[in-house]
Motif scaffolding. Structure first.
Motif, PDB file in Angstrom:
ATOM      1  N   ASP A  33       0.834  -1.203   0.000  1.00 24.74           N
ATOM      2  CA  ASP A  33       0.000   0.000   0.000  1.00 24.74           C
ATOM      3  C   ASP A  33       0.870   1.254   0.000  1.00 24.74           C
ATOM      4  OD1 ASP A  33      -2.897   1.243   0.795  1.00 24.74           O
ATOM      5  OD2 ASP A  33      -1.284   2.285   1.854  1.00 24.74           O
ATOM      6  N   MET A  34       1.909   1.274   0.833  1.00 22.87           N
ATOM      7  CA  MET A  34       2.771   2.454   0.905  1.00 22.87           C
ATOM      8  C   MET A  34       3.510   2.680  -0.410  1.00 22.87           C
ATOM      9  SD  MET A  34       4.215   2.464   4.823  1.00 22.87           S
ATOM     10  CE  MET A  34       4.491   0.704   5.004  1.00 22.87           C
ATOM     11  N   THR A  35       3.917   1.602  -1.062  1.00 23.22           N
ATOM     12  CA  THR A  35       4.571   1.743  -2.364  1.00 23.22           C
ATOM     13  C   THR A  35       3.625   2.379  -3.370  1.00 23.22           C
ATOM     14  OG1 THR A  35       5.963  -0.184  -1.947  1.00 23.22           O
ATOM     15  CG2 THR A  35       5.686   0.488  -4.239  1.00 23.22           C
ATOM     16  N   ALA A  62      -0.044  15.745  -3.789  1.00 22.85           N
ATOM     17  CA  ALA A  62      -0.869  15.435  -2.625  1.00 22.85           C
ATOM     18  C   ALA A  62      -2.304  15.083  -3.014  1.00 22.85           C
ATOM     19  CB  ALA A  62      -0.869  16.617  -1.647  1.00 22.85           C
ATOM     20  N   ARG A  63      -2.827  15.732  -4.056  1.00 22.00           N
ATOM     21  CA  ARG A  63      -4.205  15.447  -4.459  1.00 22.00           C
ATOM     22  C   ARG A  63      -4.354  13.976  -4.855  1.00 22.00           C
ATOM     23  NH1 ARG A  63      -7.742  19.158  -5.515  1.00 22.00           N
ATOM     24  NH2 ARG A  63      -6.113  20.710  -5.877  1.00 22.00           N
ATOM     25  N   SER A  64      -3.368  13.442  -5.596  1.00 19.54           N
ATOM     26  CA  SER A  64      -3.427  12.030  -5.988  1.00 19.54           C
ATOM     27  C   SER A  64      -3.167  11.109  -4.805  1.00 19.54           C
ATOM     28  CB  SER A  64      -2.399  11.749  -7.088  1.00 19.54           C
ATOM     29  OG  SER A  64      -2.731  12.435  -8.271  1.00 19.54           O
ATOM     30  N   LEU A  65      -2.309  11.544  -3.881  1.00 28.78           N
ATOM     31  CA  LEU A  65      -2.013  10.725  -2.705  1.00 28.78           C
ATOM     32  C   LEU A  65      -3.272  10.402  -1.914  1.00 28.78           C
ATOM     33  CD1 LEU A  65      -0.122   9.468  -0.555  1.00 28.78           C
ATOM     34  CD2 LEU A  65       0.149  11.773   0.400  1.00 28.78           C
ATOM     35  N   PHE A  66      -4.127  11.394  -1.724  1.00 28.23           N
ATOM     36  CA  PHE A  66      -5.312  11.205  -0.885  1.00 28.23           C
ATOM     37  C   PHE A  66      -6.573  10.866  -1.678  1.00 28.23           C
ATOM     38  CE2 PHE A  66      -2.687  14.328   1.577  1.00 28.23           C
ATOM     39  CZ  PHE A  66      -2.379  13.481   2.625  1.00 28.23           C
ATOM     40  N   ALA A  67      -6.495  10.896  -3.012  1.00 29.18           N
ATOM     41  CA  ALA A  67      -7.698  10.807  -3.842  1.00 29.18           C
ATOM     42  C   ALA A  67      -8.501   9.542  -3.593  1.00 29.18           C
ATOM     43  CB  ALA A  67      -7.323  10.915  -5.314  1.00 29.18           C
ATOM     44  N   ASP A  68      -7.842   8.381  -3.544  1.00 27.79           N
ATOM     45  CA  ASP A  68      -8.589   7.130  -3.392  1.00 27.79           C
ATOM     46  C   ASP A  68      -8.263   6.419  -2.086  1.00 27.79           C
ATOM     47  OD1 ASP A  68      -6.018   6.393  -3.965  1.00 27.79           O
ATOM     48  OD2 ASP A  68      -6.546   4.815  -5.401  1.00 27.79           O
ATOM     49  N   MET A  69      -7.769   7.180  -1.111  1.00 32.23           N
ATOM     50  CA  MET A  69      -7.434   6.586   0.183  1.00 32.23           C
ATOM     51  C   MET A  69      -8.692   6.156   0.926  1.00 32.23           C
ATOM     52  SD  MET A  69      -4.807   8.164   3.022  1.00 32.23           S
ATOM     53  CE  MET A  69      -3.347   8.042   1.985  1.00 32.23           C
ATOM     54  N   ARG A  84       3.986   6.251  -5.075  1.00 37.57           N
ATOM     55  CA  ARG A  84       3.958   6.496  -6.513  1.00 37.57           C
ATOM     56  C   ARG A  84       2.874   7.518  -6.863  1.00 37.57           C
ATOM     57  NH1 ARG A  84       2.041   5.189 -11.484  1.00 37.57           N
ATOM     58  NH2 ARG A  84       3.621   4.861 -13.101  1.00 37.57           N
ATOM     59  N   GLN A  85       1.715   7.423  -6.203  1.00 40.05           N
ATOM     60  CA  GLN A  85       0.655   8.404  -6.438  1.00 40.05           C
ATOM     61  C   GLN A  85       1.136   9.813  -6.111  1.00 40.05           C
ATOM     62  OE1 GLN A  85      -1.490   6.514  -8.327  1.00 40.05           O
ATOM     63  NE2 GLN A  85      -3.209   7.478  -7.260  1.00 40.05           N
ATOM     64  N   ARG A 143     -10.802  14.246   1.980  1.00 38.99           N
ATOM     65  CA  ARG A 143     -10.858  15.171   0.847  1.00 38.99           C
ATOM     66  C   ARG A 143      -9.734  16.180   0.977  1.00 38.99           C
ATOM     67  NH1 ARG A 143     -16.242  18.609  -0.279  1.00 38.99           N
ATOM     68  NH2 ARG A 143     -15.574  19.555   1.704  1.00 38.99           N
ATOM     69  N   TRP A 144      -8.977  16.348  -0.098  1.00 40.04           N
ATOM     70  CA  TRP A 144      -7.874  17.314  -0.127  1.00 40.04           C
ATOM     71  C   TRP A 144      -8.298  18.535  -0.920  1.00 40.04           C
ATOM     72  CZ3 TRP A 144      -3.290  18.608   1.810  1.00 40.04           C
ATOM     73  CH2 TRP A 144      -2.469  19.461   1.085  1.00 40.04           C
TER      74      TRP A 144
END
Length: 341
Positions: free
Chosen positions: A169-171, A182-189, A175-176, A194-195
Motif C-alpha cells: 500500500d505504501m509503495t 498530494a491530491r493524488s495521494l489522498f484521492a482514493d485513500m 507512486r501516487q 478530501r484534499w
C-alpha cells in the motif's frame, strides 16, 4: 470533521510508517464486533479458537478477554496511550509495548475516560481508574502483559503477511504522490478524506469539528484493521492518520494448494533446492558452499529467480545477499520435501 492544515514544509515532512501495536489494538474492534467487517471473520474465528483453547499456549481466560474487549468504547474509540506514535518506519511490537509501559498513570486514567466519554467506563475499567496512581500503574503493566500474549496468539503468526500488504500500500501511495502530488495521494485513500487548498479534511468522525495545524508533517499509517480514517482522540497529539490499507481482502484467503512435484517441474530441481535454502539472507559464495556447486552456477539460477520475483537481493558491504520474496515464500511453503537431487 477534522481539518489537517498542511503547508509546503508539512508536505515535505509527511511520511509513512507501520505499527504492529496499532494493528493489535484495532483488531480488538473486530474481536468485539464481528459485524464490523466480514473480511476479517476467518481471522476472528481462528483467533477465538486459539485464545479460548484450554491448554493452548498463550490462551487467555475469560477475565482477560473481557478486559481487552472493554478497551473498545461503544463508539469504537480506543485510548490514545495504547497507540503511541511510531518514531521509526517499522518499530517492533516489543519496542512499542515498552513505550506503553512508560506512560504515566495520570495519562492512562485520562485516556481511558476520554475514549469512553460520554458513556461510563465498563466495570472492568472503573476500579482501575478509581484507584491510586500505584494501582493504576500495576493495571497498566498487567494490561501490557495481556496484550503481549494476545499479540503472540492473534497477530504475530500473520504479521509477515500483514506487513507485505502494508508495504505494498505504501509503495502505491508513494507512486501516487510522485506522479500526481498530494491530491493524488489522498484521492482514493477513503471516501471520508478530501484534499482541497492545502487542507486534508477527515469526515465521518464523532465529536466536535476542529482544525489541526500539522506542526512538522503528517504521519500516515496504513492499517489492516482500520475501517475508516482515524486520527488521535486528543487534538494535542502530533498529527497522524490511520487509514484502511489496500489489498486486505486477500489477506486471510488460503492459497490454493500447490503440488510439490509440480513445483520441481516448474523450477527444476536445482532452483527448487536453492529457493528452499533462501529462508534467511545468504551470499552467493555461502549458497555455493552449502549446495556444493560452483558460484557461477548459483549466480545463473539466482538471476532467473530474481527476474521472476521469487527472490530479493540487497547489498551488505561488498557482498550481495539473496532471500526469498513473499511470492517465493508461498511457493517454498508447499515445496518442502520436493526432489532436490
Amino acid at each position: 470533521m477534522i481539518d489537517f492544515v498542511l503547508g509546503v514544509e508539512d508536505l515535505a515532512d509527511t511520511r509513512f510508517a507501520m505499527s504492529p501495536l496499532h494493528e493489535t489494538v484495532l483488531s480488538l474492534r473486530v474481536l468485539r464486533e464481528p459485524g464490523l467487517s466480514a473480511i476479517h471473520l476467518p481471522w476472528r474465528r481462528a483467533v477465538l479458537e486459539r485464545i479460548t483453547a484450554r491448554d493452548g499456549a498463550g490462551a487467555l481466560d475469560a477475565e482477560e478477554t473481557d478486559l481487552l474487549r472493554a478497551l473498545v468504547a461503544r463508539r469504537r474509540t480506543i485510548p490514545d496511550f495504547l497507540t503511541p506514535r511510531p518514531e521509526t518506519f517499522a518499530p517492533s511490537y516489543d519496542e512499542q509495548l515498552a513505550e506503553v509501559r512508560r506512560v504515566p498513570p495520570e495519562r492512562v486514567r485520562r485516556d481511558l475516560v476520554a475514549a469512553h466519554a460520554p458513556d461510563p467506563l465498563p466495570p472492568v475499567l472503573q476500579d482501575a481508574v478509581a484507584g491510586t496512581d500505584e494501582s493504576l500503574a500495576r493495571f497498566r503493566d498487567g494490561l501490557c502483559d495481556v496484550l503481549a500474549r494476545y499479540w503472540n496468539v492473534a497477530l504475530a503468526p500473520q504479521w509477515r503477511q500483514m506487513r507485505l500488504v502494508l508495504e505494498a500500500d505504501m509503495t502505491y501511495r508513494a507512486r501516487q504522490l510522485a506522479v500526481g502530488g498530494a491530491r493524488s495521494l489522498f484521492a482514493d485513500m477513503h471516501p471520508n478524506l478530501r484534499w482541497r487548498d492545502g487542507v486534508l479534511q477527515v469526515r465521518g468522525l464523532i465529536g466536535p469539528d476542529r482544525s489541526n495545524p500539522s506542526r512538522g508533517g503528517l504521519l500516515l499509517l496504513p492499517s489492516v484493521f482500520a475501517h475508516k480514517p482515524t486520527p488521535p482522540l486528543d487534538p494535542g497529539e502530533p498529527p497522524r492518520l490511520l487509514y484502511p490499507s489496500r489489498g486486505v481482502a486477500t489477506l486471510w484467503t488460503a492459497p490454493e494448494p500447490v503440488d510439490a512435484a509440480a513445483l520441481g517441474a516448474l523450477l527444476g530441481a536445482p532452483r527448487t533446492r536453492l529457493l528452499l535454502l533462501l529462508e534467511t539472507p545468504l551470499a552467493t559464495v555461502e549458497i555455493a558452499r552449502r549446495l556444493r556447486v560452483t558460484p557461477s552456477a548459483v549466480s545463473q539460477h539466482l538471476r532467473v529467480l530474481h527476474a521472476t520475483g521469487l527472490v530479493t537481493r540487497a547489498r551488505d558491504g561488498r557482498q550481495v545477499l539473496y532471500r526469498r520474496s513473499g511470492l517465493g515464500d508461498r511457493l517454498a511453503e508447499f515445496g518442502t520435501g520436493t526432489g532436490t537431487g
